[in-house]
Write an enzyme that holds these catalytic residues in place. Structure first.
Site, PDB file in Angstrom:
ATOM      1  CB  THR A  89      47.221-140.114 -70.630  1.00 51.98           C
ATOM      2  OG1 THR A  89      46.219-140.304 -71.663  1.00 51.98           O
ATOM      3  CG2 THR A  89      46.840-138.684 -70.113  1.00 51.98           C
ATOM      4  CE  LYS A 100      49.872-148.488 -62.950  1.00 51.92           C
ATOM      5  NZ  LYS A 100      50.790-148.753 -64.236  1.00 51.92           N
ATOM      6  N   GLY A 148      50.731-144.385 -72.596  1.00 52.07           N
ATOM      7  CA  GLY A 148      52.034-144.674 -71.773  1.00 52.07           C
ATOM      8  C   GLY A 148      52.765-144.191 -70.904  1.00 52.07           C
ATOM      9  CB  THR A 149      50.980-142.789 -67.819  1.00 47.88           C
ATOM     10  OG1 THR A 149      49.719-143.222 -68.454  1.00 47.88           O
ATOM     11  CG2 THR A 149      50.383-141.117 -68.725  1.00 47.88           C
ATOM     12  N   GLY A 150      51.667-145.609 -68.032  1.00 47.38           N
ATOM     13  CA  GLY A 150      52.204-146.723 -67.298  1.00 47.38           C
ATOM     14  C   GLY A 150      53.281-147.579 -67.109  1.00 47.38           C
ATOM     15  CB  CYS A 151      54.544-148.582 -70.737  1.00 44.48           C
ATOM     16  SG  CYS A 151      53.647-148.863 -71.160  1.00 44.48           S
TER      17      CYS A 151
END
Length: 266
Positions: free
Chosen positions: A204, A173, A206-209
C-alpha cells in the site's frame, strides 16, 4: 500522447512520490514530466529524513518544463515549506495548466510529518484555490478543517468545508475507515460515493500518490471528473490486489498490472 507533470518529492525505493507519479502517468499512456520539491530518504518501512529543494531551483524546474513542453495536467504532491508553496502557486497562475490535482501530503503513512505546521495555512490560502481536484485522506481532511471525521456525514461536511476554501472539487479518501474503503467525491454540487473494500495486503506504499496521479492522467486523457475519480480508484485497487511483495515493510502497488495483463505476462 498527453503530457502530465508531477511536482513532488522523491522516493529512492520507487513506490511513492515522483517515482509513483511517473509510473502512473506512463501506465495511462501519458508522457511523464517531473519537478522535484524535496529529496526524501525513505523506503517501504518509512521516512528517514528529507531535504527541501531551494525555491529558486523549483521555480527554474517549472519554467524549464512549461517554456518547452505543453502540459496537459499537473499533479502536486509533497510541498513542505511556505516559500515552496508560494513559488508553485505563482507558477501555476502564470502558466494556467488545464487541470491541477493536489494531493495534500501532510503526514507519511509511517507518521512522519512532511508538511511543516507553519506551511499549512499557506497550503490552504495559496494552493487549494488552484485545485481542480483536491485529494485528502481522512487525517489530512481533519487537519484542513480542524474537525474530527467519524462517519459519512462528517466526510460530507469536510468536503464542503474544503471546497469553500477554493478547491473546485474534493475527494475525501476513505482508506482510513475501519468499515470499508469508500471514498467521497464532492463535485461542488453533488456528493458521489465510490464504494471500496480493504484488501489484506502490505502493498500500500504510495497509494495516495498513485491515485491522484491517475486522476490527473485520466483528466488529461479527456475523462470527466467523476469518471476520472472512478477509474483512478479502480486502477489503485488492481495495483494493490496484484502487487508482488517488495521490501520489508509496506511495498508499492503494481503500477503496470493492466499493461502486463494485456501483454500476457502476468
Amino acid at each position: 500522447m498527453k503530457h502530465v507533470l508531477s511536482i513532488a518529492g522523491t522516493d529512492p525505493s520507487g513506490g511513492a512520490g515522483a517515482a509513483a507519479d511517473c509510473k502512473t502517468f506512463c501506465a495511462h499512456g501519458c508522457f511523464a514530466l517531473n519537478v522535484i520539491t524535496a529529496v526524501v530518504s525513505q523506503n517501504t518501512q518509512g521516512v528517514r529524513d528529507y531535504m527541501d529543494v531551494t525555491p529558486p531551483l523549483i521555480a527554474s524546474q517549472i519554467d524549464a518544463v512549461f517554456e518547452d513542453i505543453d502540459v496537459d495536467a499537473v499533479k502536486i504532491g509533497m510541498v513542505s515549506v511556505v516559500e515552496t508553496i508560494r513559488i508553485i502557486a505563482a507558477k501555476l497562475k502564470r502558466y494556467q495548466p488545464p487541470f491541477v490535482v493536489i494531493d495534500p501530503v501532510m503526514v507519511a503513512t509511517s507518521g512522519h510529518r512532511l508538511l511543516r505546521p507553519e506551511a499549512e495555512e499557506s497550503l490552504r490560502k495559496m494552493l487549494l484555490p488552484l485545485a481542480t481536484v483536491l485529494t485528502p485522506n481522512i487525517p489530512e481532511a481533519e487537519v484542513l478543517t480542524g474537525k474530527e471525521i467519524r462517519d459519512f456525514r462528517d466526510m460530507e461536511e469536510a468536503a464542503r468545508a474544503i471546497a469553500s476554501m477554493g478547491a473546485q472539487t474534493v475527494l475525501v479518501k476513505g482508506g482510513h475507515r475501519t468499515e470499508d474503503a469508500t471514498d467521497l467525491f464532492f463535485d461542488g454540487k453533488e456528493m458521489h460515493y465510490f464504494k471500496g473494500r480493504h484488501i489484506d495486503s502490505t502493498s500500500t506504499h504510495g497509494t495516495g500518490c498513485s491515485l491522484s496521479s491517475a486522476i490527473a492522467a485520466d483528466l488529461a486523457n479527456g475523462m470527466t471528473l467523476t469518471d476520472a475519480v472512478a477509474a483512478a480508484k479502480a486502477y489503485v485497487f488492481d495495483g494493490i490486489a496484484h502487487a508482488e511483495p517488495i521490501g520489508k515493510g509496506h511495498g508499492p502497488i503494481h503500477h503496470f498490472y493492466g499493461l502486463y495483463e494485456k501483454a500476457g505476462i502476468v
